[in-house]
Structure formats: C-alpha cells, structure tokens
Design an enzyme around this catalytic site. Sequence first.
Site, PDB file in Angstrom:
ATOM      1  N   ASP A  33       0.862  -1.181   0.000  1.00  0.00           N
ATOM      2  CA  ASP A  33       0.000   0.000   0.000  1.00  0.00           C
ATOM      3  C   ASP A  33       0.901   1.234   0.000  1.00  0.00           C
ATOM      4  O   ASP A  33       2.121   1.128   0.124  1.00  0.00           O
ATOM      5  CB  ASP A  33      -0.947   0.010   1.198  1.00  0.00           C
ATOM      6  N   HIS A  73     -13.784  -1.773  -7.241  1.00  0.00           N
ATOM      7  CA  HIS A  73     -15.016  -0.977  -7.330  1.00  0.00           C
ATOM      8  C   HIS A  73     -14.757   0.522  -7.201  1.00  0.00           C
ATOM      9  O   HIS A  73     -15.648   1.330  -7.465  1.00  0.00           O
ATOM     10  CB  HIS A  73     -16.054  -1.450  -6.315  1.00  0.00           C
ATOM     11  N   GLY A 103       4.249   1.370  -2.007  1.00  0.00           N
ATOM     12  CA  GLY A 103       4.255   1.630  -3.437  1.00  0.00           C
ATOM     13  C   GLY A 103       2.908   2.118  -3.925  1.00  0.00           C
ATOM     14  O   GLY A 103       1.938   2.178  -3.167  1.00  0.00           O
ATOM     15  N   ASP A 104       2.863   2.477  -5.191  1.00  0.00           N
ATOM     16  CA  ASP A 104       1.657   2.983  -5.847  1.00  0.00           C
ATOM     17  C   ASP A 104       1.229   1.985  -6.906  1.00  0.00           C
ATOM     18  O   ASP A 104       1.962   1.749  -7.873  1.00  0.00           O
ATOM     19  CB  ASP A 104       1.950   4.348  -6.477  1.00  0.00           C
ATOM     20  N   PHE A 105       0.046   1.378  -6.726  1.00  0.00           N
ATOM     21  CA  PHE A 105      -0.362   0.335  -7.679  1.00  0.00           C
ATOM     22  C   PHE A 105      -0.613   0.857  -9.087  1.00  0.00           C
ATOM     23  O   PHE A 105      -0.701   0.090 -10.034  1.00  0.00           O
ATOM     24  CB  PHE A 105      -1.556  -0.477  -7.175  1.00  0.00           C
TER      25      PHE A 105
END
Length: 349
Positions: free
Chosen positions: A213, A259, A239-241
Amino acid sequence: MNTQSIAVPALLSPDVPPAAQLIQLVSGAFISQAIYVAAKLGIADLLADGPKSAEFLAVATVSDERAIYRVMRALASVGAFVETEPKTFANTPMTETLRSDHPESTREITIWLGEPEHWKVYGGLTYSVKTGKPAWDEVHGEPIFQSLFHTTKELGDIFNRAMTSFSHQTIPAILEAYDFSEAGTVADIAGGYGHLLGAILKANPGVNGILFDIEEVIAGAPEMLSSYAVADRTEVIAGDFNESIPVSADVYLLKHIIHDWYDDTNERILGNIRDSMPEGAKVLIIDAVISEDNSPHFGKIIDLEMLVSPGGMERTESEFAELLTNSGFALNRVIPTKSPVSIIEAVKR
C-alpha cells in the site's frame, strides 16, 4: 445469515398511499443522520448495561435533553433502539452492533457515512449524474484519496477505521468461503492496515504474507499485524499500484479496490499485477457482485457511493468477466460469501 442480497428496510406498509410511501423513502435521510448522531455520541455504549433515560443520555453526552429524546424516539420508531418506558431507551439487536466493543461493530462505518465532509458529497449526486464524474472532486476541489491521505488526515483516519469496521463483517465470511491453506504467499494489494491479511495468516499458520500500500497507509500496519501475531510472516512494501506492483505471490487480494475505479484504471492495476505474478497464481477480487435483474441487492445502493466519491462502480458478473478479459485474465469462478461481498477468482490468460 446470508446477506448477499439486502433490500432497503421494509418501513413501508402496502396500505400506505404511494405518495406517502415515496415521502417515507425520501425522509430516510433524517434516519441516516440520526443514526450517525447516535453513533458519534456513543449512545449504544451507554446502553450496554441496560435501559437509560433521555435525561441520563443527555447528561452523559453533554446534549440537550429534549433534542436527544426526539432523536431517540424517531430511531425507536423504525426499530433502531426501543423505548422501554416513557423517555427511556434500550438497545435492540441491531443497535448492539453500534457498540464500540461489539465483534461486528458498525459504529465506525456509520460515523464515516454520516461525517459532514462525506455527507455533503451526496448533495452533489445530480452533478455526478449529469457529468459521470465524482461529486467529491466538485465539492472538495480534489479527488477523495487526495483528501483522505494527504489533505485531511483526521478524515482519512475515520475512513480507515470505517473500512476496518466493515471488515469485521466480511472477513469471517471470506475465510469460510475460500481455502488459503495451499498458498505459499498471499499478497494484499492496497490492503490498508492488513486486517484481512492478518486474519488469513492467523488462520493459516503455514502461509506468508505481503502487504502492499502507499506509505501513508501502511504506517498504521505494524499494530494491526502484531495484534494477529503475524508480523514475522508479513513483508510490508510501500508503493503505488498505478505505477507498478513489484510483488510475487501465489494469491493476490484486491478487496474493495476494483469498485473504486472505472475500467481504464483497473486495467492498469490488473496489468501491473500480471507483470509480476508467477504462472499458476490467482487474483481474488473481493467486491459486491450485483444481480443482472431487478432483484434487490446492497451493491446497487453502494454503487451510488462509488459514483459520487471515488468515481468507480459496482459490477455484475458479466462486467467483471469483460474487465478481466481486457486485462489479460480469465474469470475462473465467482464464490458467494455470507456477507455483502463475493470472491471473483481470476487466472492469467
């Protein structure tokens, strides 16, 4: 109880004229805010050991006695709390869950939904309908996750507690529905504080975990992972997905992530997982799967939250299948749970 399909509470009698029925539905906003007030003031906690008078509740919460009585009377009229004798109230099974110490506590999710900075966004639904864009950005001048994790940390803390609160209902159902015991490593992508991952690892001692995350969120993970006694089996990665997901695992979890976004963003997230995942690994999307027909489903209501806040959507099974195909995956199966969510299992094509 299986809550896969949850209808709007049956407050309306068929003997009531149609116009009056509609007005009752519209006035549901008053009930929602009244429950929020009760949650914010900790009323259910004050009633934990038995009925209390409106006078007692007013003193305990530093509130106006007449006003708190009127709120409690309104809530009791719809089954939230009960008036046991004049101006004296007790919990019902429903409001027992508003207690802070209830194992399936709904207090934090109720506070999040009614918090003023969140509540005012619903007034922008017309903007979202007209433009297809999230009203949150229009109301607050920035996207929701910028607000929660950067601009207004206190609101972000409320949100994180709410997500943990909602997980009290969904996690036991997920563990019952899916066998994680054969997975060597389970990775929870955008897994917050690690509530779900911690529960999975605790129930499966032979499994290791990875929590991925953003830095601001996983800063709160050590306490959660320690509470499950699984910190020594969990690797925490910031991290940044949207950029990359440098994580190798046997099972990837995406709980209440897909969602939040429309397909273009989700295809990027899923593509980043696909770039790192080994052969034979599985992706588990944990979200509501709404019905294709006109039957009631809780996901159809929460879908409006996705519309006005992050700018995402709840999906049907066929919409999940299309998204997965476009992202290089195949939908393997959909597993219902005894909660509002299902598990969508996907494999690499």
